[in-house]
Design a protein around this motif. Structure first.
Motif, PDB file in Angstrom:
ATOM      1  N   HIS A   1      47.000 146.738 -67.987  1.00 40.81           N
ATOM      2  CA  HIS A   1      47.435 148.064 -67.538  1.00 40.81           C
ATOM      3  C   HIS A   1      48.484 148.623 -68.502  1.00 40.81           C
ATOM      4  O   HIS A   1      48.834 147.983 -69.500  1.00 40.81           O
TER       5      HIS A   1
ATOM      6  N   TRP B   1      38.418 144.497 -59.574  1.00 42.80           N
ATOM      7  CA  TRP B   1      37.680 144.644 -60.833  1.00 42.80           C
ATOM      8  C   TRP B   1      36.655 145.764 -60.729  1.00 42.80           C
ATOM      9  O   TRP B   1      35.989 145.946 -59.708  1.00 42.80           O
TER      10      TRP B   1
ATOM     11  N   THR C   1      46.007 150.240 -57.281  1.00 46.45           N
ATOM     12  CA  THR C   1      45.388 149.034 -56.742  1.00 46.45           C
ATOM     13  C   THR C   1      46.427 148.068 -56.194  1.00 46.45           C
ATOM     14  O   THR C   1      46.201 147.413 -55.169  1.00 46.45           O
TER      15      THR C   1
ATOM     16  N   LEU D   1      39.922 141.115 -64.563  1.00 43.85           N
ATOM     17  CA  LEU D   1      40.238 140.403 -63.336  1.00 43.85           C
ATOM     18  C   LEU D   1      39.115 139.485 -62.864  1.00 43.85           C
ATOM     19  O   LEU D   1      39.360 138.529 -62.124  1.00 43.85           O
TER      20      LEU D   1
ATOM     21  N   ASN E   1      41.750 146.940 -65.042  1.00 39.75           N
ATOM     22  CA  ASN E   1      41.457 145.751 -64.239  1.00 39.75           C
ATOM     23  C   ASN E   1      40.200 145.020 -64.703  1.00 39.75           C
ATOM     24  O   ASN E   1      39.701 144.146 -64.004  1.00 39.75           O
TER      25      ASN E   1
ATOM     26  N   THR F   1      49.045 140.342 -60.444  1.00 39.16           N
ATOM     27  CA  THR F   1      48.655 141.544 -61.177  1.00 39.16           C
ATOM     28  C   THR F   1      48.089 141.154 -62.541  1.00 39.16           C
ATOM     29  O   THR F   1      48.331 140.055 -63.043  1.00 39.16           O
ATOM     30  N   GLY F   2      47.344 142.081 -63.129  1.00 39.33           N
ATOM     31  CA  GLY F   2      46.602 141.765 -64.342  1.00 39.33           C
ATOM     32  C   GLY F   2      47.423 141.730 -65.610  1.00 39.33           C
ATOM     33  O   GLY F   2      46.978 141.217 -66.633  1.00 39.33           O
TER      34      GLY F   2
ATOM     35  N   GLY G   1      46.138 145.639 -60.471  1.00 44.02           N
ATOM     36  CA  GLY G   1      46.769 145.963 -61.746  1.00 44.02           C
ATOM     37  C   GLY G   1      47.017 147.441 -61.904  1.00 44.02           C
ATOM     38  O   GLY G   1      48.154 147.888 -61.955  1.00 44.02           O
TER      39      GLY G   1
ATOM     40  N   SER H   1      37.792 150.273 -55.890  1.00 42.66           N
ATOM     41  CA  SER H   1      38.730 150.208 -57.001  1.00 42.66           C
ATOM     42  C   SER H   1      39.093 151.632 -57.396  1.00 42.66           C
ATOM     43  O   SER H   1      38.269 152.544 -57.296  1.00 42.66           O
TER      44      SER H   1
END
Length: 584
Positions: free
Chosen positions: A204, A58, A135, A68, A65, A154-155, A131, A93
């Motif tokens: 994403h 995040w 990452t 998250l 992201n 994943t996001g 995401g 990140s």
């Protein structure tokens, strides 16, 4: 209670890695337990309970992201419910939309950050929250190197972009709108309006760009719970999946189900073949090559060509097709897609669910065969995925995404127009006096791993304005760069060795003739060896700005070439989770 026996009356679960911290006698255990009491944890928190890390990428600088942090709370619920103890922690990140010179420069730093954090702390397992493009592979690489039980969440993709009654997709529509604007086909107001319509939810990219590619590929390799990679970010079922991931990681610790048991050669073959069937990103090539080297699996650049000769593209998704990830999920998602591919994927590989790949998806259906096509009605025929071309211009290989290219340009001979820097090309591309024809081949160099540095996503060079205005929509473009998974065009990428390392790309001159022959897997510069050797004597490595200090210097000195995954040479291989010596 004497100092020697401090804490020894508790059952700290000595089989757990965390017990080396929290189950220790004397002042060592006292310190570890006491300081954690400041977080309000009860006395029995660590008594036989697995300690689970939640790695969070995040960042408010990584918009993909941004949700998250909320997702982490759902993971924590599942961990507590299953009897574990969760600890969330941040890492570096890397957000693709903002980071300069490129987020790829930070992938290895992020992987190293995660690796060192996992190894240094009392963690029995970890849930990875990622995401945005880099990452996800960074977290897989870092976790694989430590090899404790690891589960990726994943996001999820954004909802479809909506513009004037139609769908627009992240990245892909950016290139189309901006090129149309440069060609004078639309005005600034239209571009501004589209800008506000594209990213209309958390998540994403919702095209089959690198983020969606790596999410789906990681699921098909067994590192995500089945049926979760394509769920939209704002779908409540993603929160449910996070909760279930929290439960499952506790079970994985009990089962000692580690990445090394999941990320086998067969799992990588599933990833490579699924990427082809998705029409996925060329960036997956680099990420999977790097990950394979972390776990000691033999995977080569040529595998991305030879393994997919019998695999059709069946996902009709931008940039190679028409639809977006929200449509993909509603059409049957990863489960329906996996079941459609059938025996084109290994069915007996182990996954984080504890079940095999085949068991995970048995009986899944496709509800919209326009989005997820049957094998006998593919978007693109078998063998139309990523092609690896070689020749005197790319002795260690280069890649072409055939599904996003113009078929008539896959075999092409043309005059090279060469630029040493991206900035120089961009300036000339808008010059109405530029001497260029649609048959020419655009060559931009020094945009590779060392040369830029970080190998940015600029290989899909914008076409010269004068050609756009004349209606030209594609040209052959060659570089040692990458391109976004959301991009399209007849683009030769990842030329290795790169120009900044003295590869043949550094020796091309404007006016030379180049032949691209994708069916024959050939990329040839029509200049004889003697002339190339003479040119090499006058070559001087370019000076890279910012390379004298910090991470950039370390990166340039140790990064491998594209055909080896752009990892740092000293990070290849696994160091394991051995606990270092006590400091007291």
């Amino acid at each position: 209670m004497s100092a020697k026996n401090l804490g020894s009356t508790h059952d700290w679960g000595e089989g757990l890695r965390s017990a080396k911290w929290f189950g220790a006698d004397g002042k060592t255990g006292f310190m570890h337990r006491s300081w954690m009491r400041s977080e309000g944890l009860p006395d029995d928190t660590f008594r036989g309970r697995p300690v689970i890390g939640i790695a969070n990428s995040w960042s408010e600088l990584t918009s993909c992201n941004i949700h998250l942090r909320v997702l982490a709370e759902h993971v924590k619920r599942g961990i507590w419910q299953a009897g574990g103890v969760p600890f969330e922690f941040p890492t570096t990140s890397a957000g693709e939309p903002l980071v300069r010179p490129t987020a790829m420069l930070l992938r290895n730093l992020m992987a190293m950050d995660l690796e060192e954090t996992l190894r240094a702390n009392p963690l029995d397992g970890v849930v990875l929250l990622a995401g945005c493009d880099k990452t996800t592979p960074a977290y897989l690489m870092g976790a694989a190197s430590v090899d404790i039980p690891s589960l990726l969440i994943t996001g999820g993709p954004m909802l479809n972009g909506k513009y004037r009654g139609g769908d627009i997709g992240s990245g892909t529509s950016v290139w189309r709108f901006t090129e149309a604007y440069r060609a004078g086909q639309i005005d600034e107001a239209a571009v501004t309006e589209a800008e506000g319509c594209m990213a209309r939810s958390q998540g994403h990219c919702m095209t089959m760009g690198t983020a969606s590619t790596m999410a789906c590929v990681s699921e098909f390799m067994g590192m995500q719970l089945p049926g979760t990679a394509a769920l939209p970010a704002n779908d409540s079922r993603r929160s449910t999946a996070a909760h279930l991931a929290g439960r499952r990681i506790v079970e994985m610790v009990e089962e000692d189900l580690r990445p090394s048991k999941i990320l086998t050669r067969e799992a990588f073959e599933n990833g490579v073949r699924a990427n082809a069937a998705l029409g996925g990103s060329t960036n997956a090539v680099i990420h999977l090559l790097a990950l394979a080297r972390r776990v000691g699996v033999e995977l080569t650049l040529d595998d991305f060509d030879t393994l997919v000769r019998d695999v059709p593209v069946i996902a009709d998704l931008m940039p190679s097709g028409r639809f977006l990830m929200e449509d993909f999920e509603y059409a049957g998602g990863t489960a329906g897609f996996a079941e459609t591919l059938g025996d084109l994927l290994h069915r007996d590989t182990l996954t984080v669910s504890g079940k095999t790949f085949g068991e995970n998806y048995a009986g899944a259906e496709v509800y919209n065969p326009e989005v997820i096509r049957p094998l006998d009605n593919p978007v693109k025929a078998p063998g139309s995925g990523i092609a690896v071309v070689r020749g005197n211009l790319a002795p260690r290989g280069a890649v072409v995404k055939q599904s996003a290219a113009s078929e008539e340009l896959l075999t092409h001979t043309g005059r090279a127009l060469v630029w040493d820097t991206l900035d120089a090309y961009l300036a000339d591309a808008d010059d109405p006096e530029l001497e260029v024809t649609a048959d020419d081949i655009l060559v931009v160099r020094n945009v590779g791993p060392r040369g830029y540095p970080g190998m940015p996503e600029v290989g899909n060079l914008p076409l010269p304005r004068k050609l756009l205005e004349a209606g030209v929509t594609d040209m052959v473009r060659i570089s040692d760069a990458r391109m976004s998974g959301t991009s399209y065009g007849t683009v030769v990428l990842h030329v290795a060795p790169e120009a900044a390392a003295g590869g043949p790309l550094a020796l091309v001159r404007t006016g030379d003739t180049i032949t691209l022959d994708v069916p024959s897997r050939s990329l040839h510069l029509h200049v004889d060896d003697a002339e190339l050797a003479a040119r090499k004597t006058g070559w001087v490595a370019p000076q890279v700005p910012g390379s004298e200090r910090g991470w950039t210097r370390l990166y340039i000195e140790h990064v491998t070439q594209a055909d080896e995954g752009l990892d740092l040479d000293f990070l290849q291989g696994s160091s394991g989770a051995a606990v270092g010596p006590q400091a007291f």
